[in-house]
Scaffold this motif. Structure first.
Motif, PDB file in Angstrom:
ATOM      1  N   PHE A 264       0.880  -1.500   0.230  1.00 26.78           N
ATOM      2  CA  PHE A 264       0.583   0.004   0.704  1.00 26.78           C
ATOM      3  C   PHE A 264       0.765   1.401   0.292  1.00 26.78           C
ATOM      4  N   LEU A 265       1.771   1.742   0.865  1.00 24.44           N
ATOM      5  CA  LEU A 265       3.156   2.267   0.776  1.00 24.44           C
ATOM      6  C   LEU A 265       4.018   1.966  -0.632  1.00 24.44           C
ATOM      7  N   SER A 266       3.690   1.055  -1.355  1.00 25.79           N
ATOM      8  CA  SER A 266       5.057   1.397  -2.473  1.00 25.79           C
ATOM      9  C   SER A 266       3.530   1.970  -3.232  1.00 25.79           C
ATOM     10  N   ALA A 267       2.054   1.641  -3.313  1.00 25.22           N
ATOM     11  CA  ALA A 267       1.627   2.568  -4.296  1.00 25.22           C
ATOM     12  C   ALA A 267       1.104   3.997  -4.466  1.00 25.22           C
ATOM     13  N   SER A 268       1.264   4.459  -2.668  1.00 25.36           N
ATOM     14  CA  SER A 268       1.259   5.379  -2.612  1.00 25.36           C
ATOM     15  C   SER A 268       2.020   6.636  -3.390  1.00 25.36           C
ATOM     16  N   PHE A 269       3.271   6.584  -3.183  1.00 25.98           N
ATOM     17  CA  PHE A 269       4.421   6.199  -3.649  1.00 25.98           C
ATOM     18  C   PHE A 269       4.711   6.496  -5.036  1.00 25.98           C
ATOM     19  N   ALA A 270       4.341   5.545  -5.418  1.00 22.59           N
ATOM     20  CA  ALA A 270       3.184   5.224  -7.658  1.00 22.59           C
ATOM     21  C   ALA A 270       2.441   6.053  -7.844  1.00 22.59           C
ATOM     22  N   CYS A 271       2.057   6.027  -6.970  1.00 24.21           N
ATOM     23  CA  CYS A 271       0.883   7.578  -7.771  1.00 24.21           C
ATOM     24  C   CYS A 271       1.338   8.565  -7.159  1.00 24.21           C
ATOM     25  N   GLY A 272       2.213   8.897  -6.470  1.00 23.95           N
ATOM     26  CA  GLY A 272       3.375  10.094  -6.798  1.00 23.95           C
ATOM     27  C   GLY A 272       4.482  10.288  -7.651  1.00 23.95           C
ATOM     28  N   ILE A 273       4.954   9.528  -8.448  1.00 17.58           N
ATOM     29  CA  ILE A 273       5.570   9.255  -9.472  1.00 17.58           C
ATOM     30  C   ILE A 273       4.545   9.566 -10.970  1.00 17.58           C
ATOM     31  N   VAL A 274       3.226   8.745 -10.895  1.00 17.19           N
ATOM     32  CA  VAL A 274       2.862   9.290 -11.768  1.00 17.19           C
ATOM     33  C   VAL A 274       1.973  10.630 -11.759  1.00 17.19           C
TER      34      VAL A 274
END
Length: 595
Positions: free
Chosen positions: A203-213
């Motif tokens: 979940f934390l990785s997904a939130s960071f990946a959203c930030g990358i997008v």
């Protein structure tokens, strides 16, 4: 062509001469506040106490004011020079340097350009998410089933007994309960906690990946995307925190998603972004008790924008959306409270600052003979109330950097049932001893206020309290083992290395780079970002920083400086800096070109 360039340069000089006054004031205010905190924290660390005499106070204020004015002038000059060179007010030709089509220094590397520059948002999210998980998995294997430090052992007791207390977010305690029950069905509670930790990491990785997008949407090419991706993958605190079984990690994910969606709503509103903002608001409130208080500050700024802003209709819609998320989050908390039959926890955590201030004042003015500086000038009425509030003379256990030694002996019923008497005594003592109250606040928040502070790293450090440093990894093995949770590292060598790095505060030995890790740097970075945005006339992009402000207020009133407390603002900084900063520069360049 030569005359054209001269004309453009004169135009840039003319525009640069009208720097927004608010930006200069912000630079000056940041400089003043930084010097004041830096100098007073250094004196407090060296001497243990500051006597706020008139000469000392005038000296500190004068030096801080002069430094603040110099910082304002330096900020103005630096931005002016960049403006004259066309880096902040670019021409139509130089606008390409901040356009979405730019591929950066790595444009010749076609695989990276294909991944970052031409990939869809979904592809970029998937690639970023996969690389993030891959980078963090070694830490997960080393500490399997996870780092069960902080308050997780207390929550496992509640999970086993079924007696819930709202001192820790009930939503998070229920997640731990579910993981333990699932583990029991699988034949291993340890495996259940390991599954929970893995899902938290994802979940934390997904939130960071959203930030990358979101970073890619704001006109960044492969170089910028790669930089923030590597930072997320390699920043050591992400390795530790992503696998720590504590409420703060899920809160951090929602906190970041909330800031990203709010920023996007200010730049390019959309329904999906609005839904993300609403859901992340609810999630943030559910997973930290102080989340709702931080969000109230954002609501206040939104209300002011809705009343006084230039586009009142747009601000009202955003305020109503935020208010709906806030009410839904608070109602959800009450529903969980009622459904679980939870008991109301003690509110002494919210009294951490008054506890420290009263304890310190008692030591210096209560006549108890603990310190040679004790002048015994406190009234008997105030002494009696403090002794009722701080039982068993627990103020003798006062530690300037953490309220827990005194707090655990506090009788909060004094505040609850003798509210008027307590407030009256507190205010009279504040009036009589303002310097001691200020010293208590500065000492408790030294780690948040000064980049030079090292006390944050040694608050719990001793041979008996190993693993309770700034990066906490210590298990309460007795309680956890009783509840079926055991250490089962899958990578012992890496575990030993990570334990040494965390317990010995190795990051403090890194020249310059240590400032990426200390908690006292982030407040000033956010203030500088606010000044930069105000310089570009993008006050609306400062709105997400009001949530940061609200969160910092709760930190300043908290019990101590810990990594898990500062971690949300650590995680959010790179994304807000890149997205807001780049958007401000691009909008300025586009407006300049149109004119």
């Amino acid at each position: 062509m030569r005359f054209r360039h001269r004309s453009e340069k004169k135009d840039r000089e003319k525009r640069a001469s009208f720097l927004p006054k608010t930006a200069c004031i912000m630079f000056a205010f940041t400089g003043f506040l930084f010097l004041f905190c830096y100098l007073t924290e250094a004196d407090l660390a060296r001497d243990g106490n500051i006597v706020w005499t008139v000469p000392y106070t005038l000296k500190i204020l004068t030096v801080s004011l002069c430094g603040g004015l110099l910082a304002g002038a330096a900020g103005r000059y630096a931005l002016y020079r960049r403006s004259v060179k066309g880096r902040i007010f670019p021409t139509e030709l130089s606008l390409k340097s901040v356009s979405p089509s730019r591929t950066g220094l790595l444009s010749s590397f076609r695989p990276l350009q294909r991944l970052c520059g031409k990939a869809s948002s979904g592809q970029l999210f998937a690639g970023s998410f996969f690389l993030m998980v891959l980078a963090w998995l070694p830490g997960y294997l080393a500490y399997y089933p996870g780092i069960c430090a902080y308050d997780s052992y207390i929550q496992t007791i509640q999970a086993v007994s079924g007696n819930y207390i709202d001192h820790h977010p009930i939503a998070h305690t229920l997640l731990i309960t579910g993981a333990m029950k699932l583990g029991s069905l699988m034949g291993s509670v340890t495996a259940g906690i390991g599954l929970y930790t893995l899902l938290q990491l994802l979940f934390l990785s997904a939130s960071f990946a959203c930030g990358i997008v979101f970073v890619k949407r704001r006109c960044f090419g492969p170089a910028g995307i790669l930089a923030v991706q590597l930072l997320c993958m390699l920043y050591p605190f992400h390795w530790y925190m992503s696998i720590s079984v504590t409420k703060d990690i899920i809160f951090t994910a929602f906190f970041l998603l909330l800031l990203l969606s709010l920023t996007e709503l200010l730049i390019e509103p959309g329904r999906r972004t609005a839904v993300g903002f609403f859901l992340s608001t609810v999630g943030m409130i559910l997973f930290r008790n102080n989340g709702q208080y931080a969000f109230l500050v954002l609501l206040v700024f939104l209300a002011l924008a809705a009343v006084f802003g230039t586009d009142c209709r747009r601000w009202r819609k955003l305020f109503l959306l935020a208010f709906a998320g806030f009410i839904t989050g608070v109602l959800s908390l009450h529903i969980l409270f009622a459904a679980t039959g939870a008991q109301q926890g003690d509110k002494r955590e919210m009294l951490s600052m008054p506890i420290q201030q009263l304890a310190r004042t008692m030591l210096y003015h209560g006549g108890i003979g603990e310190l040679p500086e004790d002048d015994n000038t406190m009234t008997e009425e105030d002494k009696a109330l403090i002794n009722d509030f701080l039982q068993d003379e627990c103020y003798r256990e006062y530690d300037p950097h953490i309220s827990d030694p005194v707090k655990r002996h506090t009788n909060t019923s004094v505040v609850r049932y003798r509210t008027g008497e307590f407030i009256s005594s507190y205010l009279s003592l504040l009036t009589a001893y303002p310097g001691d109250f200020l010293n208590a606040a500065l000492a408790l928040n030294a780690g948040f206020l000064s980049p030079a502070d090292t006390s944050h790293a040694y608050i719990n450090v001793s041979e008996e309290r190993k693993g309770l440093s700034y990066v906490q990894t210590r298990w309460e093995e007795g309680t956890l083992n009783e509840n079926g949770i055991y250490k089962a590292s899958r990578w012992e060598g890496l575990y030993t290395c990570l334990e040494r790095w965390a317990d010995q505060n190795v990051y403090l030995d890194l020249p310059v780079l240590k400032y990426l890790f200390v908690p006292g740097i982030w407040l000033w970075l956010y203030l500088l970002l606010a000044a930069f945005l105000l310089y570009h006339g993008k006050a609306r992009l400062c709105l997400p920083l009001s949530l940061i402000l609200g969160y910092y207020i709760t930190l300043f009133l908290g019990p101590t400086v810990q990594l898990r407390y500062i971690y949300p603002v650590m995680a959010a900084w790179p994304f807000l800096m890149l997205i807001c900063g780049r958007t401000a520069m691009y909008d300025t360049a586009a407006a300049d070109t149109r004119s």
